[in-house]
Design a protein around this motif. Structure first.
Motif, mmCIF file in Angstrom:
data_model
loop_
_atom_site.group_PDB
_atom_site.id
_atom_site.type_symbol
_atom_site.label_atom_id
_atom_site.label_comp_id
_atom_site.label_asym_id
_atom_site.label_seq_id
_atom_site.Cartn_x
_atom_site.Cartn_y
_atom_site.Cartn_z
ATOM 1 N N ALA A 140 25.991 -20.090 49.954
ATOM 2 C CA ALA A 140 25.175 -20.219 48.749
ATOM 3 C C ALA A 140 26.024 -20.098 47.487
ATOM 4 O O ALA A 140 25.811 -20.811 46.504
ATOM 5 C CB ALA A 140 24.073 -19.162 48.743
ATOM 6 N N THR A 141 26.984 -19.191 47.519
ATOM 7 C CA THR A 141 27.875 -19.001 46.371
ATOM 8 C C THR A 141 28.561 -20.303 45.990
ATOM 9 O O THR A 141 28.602 -20.687 44.813
ATOM 10 C CB THR A 141 28.951 -17.938 46.709
ATOM 11 N N GLU A 199 26.197 -23.101 44.627
ATOM 12 C CA GLU A 199 25.952 -22.892 43.197
ATOM 13 C C GLU A 199 27.146 -23.336 42.368
ATOM 14 O O GLU A 199 26.991 -23.981 41.327
ATOM 15 C CB GLU A 199 25.648 -21.424 42.928
ATOM 16 N N ILE A 258 19.744 -22.961 43.389
ATOM 17 C CA ILE A 258 19.153 -22.357 44.578
ATOM 18 C C ILE A 258 18.311 -21.124 44.238
ATOM 19 O O ILE A 258 18.021 -20.298 45.110
ATOM 20 C CB ILE A 258 20.218 -22.004 45.627
ATOM 21 N N TRP A 291 16.100 -20.648 48.944
ATOM 22 C CA TRP A 291 17.505 -20.324 48.682
ATOM 23 C C TRP A 291 18.391 -21.509 49.077
ATOM 24 O O TRP A 291 18.091 -22.641 48.733
ATOM 25 C CB TRP A 291 17.874 -19.021 49.395
ATOM 26 N N SER A 292 19.473 -21.271 49.781
ATOM 27 C CA SER A 292 20.424 -22.343 50.067
ATOM 28 C C SER A 292 19.827 -23.447 50.925
ATOM 29 O O SER A 292 20.283 -24.597 50.882
ATOM 30 C CB SER A 292 21.682 -21.780 50.741
ATOM 31 N N CYS A 312 18.911 -26.976 49.735
ATOM 32 C CA CYS A 312 19.918 -28.040 49.651
ATOM 33 C C CYS A 312 19.857 -28.995 50.840
ATOM 34 O O CYS A 312 20.409 -30.096 50.766
ATOM 35 C CB CYS A 312 21.318 -27.436 49.540
ATOM 36 N N CYS A 315 23.831 -24.009 57.277
ATOM 37 C CA CYS A 315 22.979 -23.730 56.117
ATOM 38 C C CYS A 315 21.530 -23.543 56.564
ATOM 39 O O CYS A 315 20.626 -24.240 56.113
ATOM 40 C CB CYS A 315 23.082 -24.885 55.126
ATOM 41 N N CYS A 370 28.143 -13.147 51.117
ATOM 42 C CA CYS A 370 27.747 -13.493 49.758
ATOM 43 C C CYS A 370 28.820 -13.156 48.725
ATOM 44 O O CYS A 370 29.410 -12.077 48.759
ATOM 45 C CB CYS A 370 26.454 -12.774 49.407
#
Length: 324
Positions: A30-31, A34, A40, A45-46, A49, A75, A306
């Motif tokens: 996720a980092t 972004e 997100i 959240w992720s 995508c 993912c 994360c």
């Protein structure tokens, strides 16, 4: 267990043997999404995508392979059939999105290996986030689901999702950020009931360096996981680096299986703002300074969660190779 399952169950062992006793897991997905422009801040959240920008997921997977990762986590941490249904997707579409998470990682591996002059083993781990991740209220960091969420509730919630992910062809199932004993038991029972042969790892999270976040005993949770026929590795994820050494020692008391660790950066997550808050976060240099200590303590599969990046993974790989 048939011969095919027997062969599958050795993938982690084979990877560790190939690398001399260690292997690198990827970092925060996720980092990096972004960083690459994905929005997100969403209940999905992720996993948003998977339908909004799947090409970015493939790119991030490739970035981690280039950085030295030997294991890609899909993912699908917050990808659930229930979550997709709530956004208007049909059952079939929801299941297709789960499969897509595995397909994107498989595609990234194929692309990387075609251009990689030195072939190496790369494993794909299909992420199964906890029930708390689906709730999107931060309860995977407390393990408090309320008295109405029983073992059977959790099994029913995860059942079809787990089946779809396993059928998509990953090398591993990654049960991640497991916050309590009940969910651990649910996973173990589901693997058996659904006759899933894909090997699995179990990764718990802790906020005190002693227990899992619910307050349940880490050693008890680890023992439940260790009893699972599919289980090929046990460890810790999304936990501050300062707690990892003691948690590894605890894990060595309950399992002879490979121990995996992929901590977060040490920052705190605000579930209301859906943001990471800088508190006790560490730099890549600080993070990596722990790597050889963790390896010597018993961890053989090491990566980041994360707020870690390809730079973190590159530095971990260099450290394990003796470059730091």
């Amino acid at each position: 267990m048939d011969q095919t399952a027997e062969k599958k169950s050795n993938v982690v062992e084979e990877l560790l043997k190939e690398n001399g006793g260690w292997a690198v897991i990827d970092g925060g997905l996720a980092t990096e999404l972004e960083t690459n422009g994905a929005d997100i801040k969403d209940a999905l959240w992720s996993s948003k995508c998977l339908f909004s920008c799947p090409e970015l997921i493939r790119k991030v997977h490739l970035d981690y392979l280039e950085a030295g990762a030997s294991i890609l986590i899909t993912c699908s941490y917050q990808a659930t059939i229930q979550g997709f249904l709530s956004r208007g997707f049909s059952q079939d579409q929801s299941e297709a999105l789960l499969r897509k998470s595995v397909e994107l990682a498989l595609e990234a591996r194929d692309i990387y290996l075609k251009k990689c002059p030195k072939k190496r083993q790369i494993l794909i781990a299909a992420s199964v986030g906890s029930y708390g991740a689906y709730l999107a209220d931060g309860s995977e960091y407390s393990g408090d689901y309320g008295k109405y969420v029983t073992l059977e509730t959790l099994k029913e919630f995860h059942r079809r999702r787990l089946q779809v992910l396993a059928e998509a062809g990953p090398d591993l199932i990654a049960f991640e950020t497991i916050p309590n004993k009940t969910e651990t038991q649910a996973y173990v029972e589901l693997l058996k009931e659904c006759e899933i042969e894909t090997p699995a790892w179990f990764a718990f999270n802790s906020k005190d360096g002693v227990n899992v976040v619910s307050g349940d005993s880490l050693e008890e949770c680890g023992s439940i996981a260790d009893s699972c026929q599919n289980c090929v590795a046990i460890g810790i994820n999304c936990t501050p680096p300062r707690f990892i050494h003691d948690l590894i020692i605890s894990m060595t008391e309950v399992t002879k299986k490979p121990i995996l660790i992929y901590p977060n950066s040490g920052e705190s997550y605000d579930p209301l703002k859906k943001e990471w808050v800088k508190s006790n976060g560490v730099s890549d240099e600080d993070f990596v300074s722990f790597v050889n200590v963790w390896h010597e303590a018993g961890a053989s599969l090491i990566g980041g969660c994360c707020r870690t990046t390809p730079d973190t993974i590159r530095a971990i790989s260099r450290a394990l190779k003796g470059g730091v």
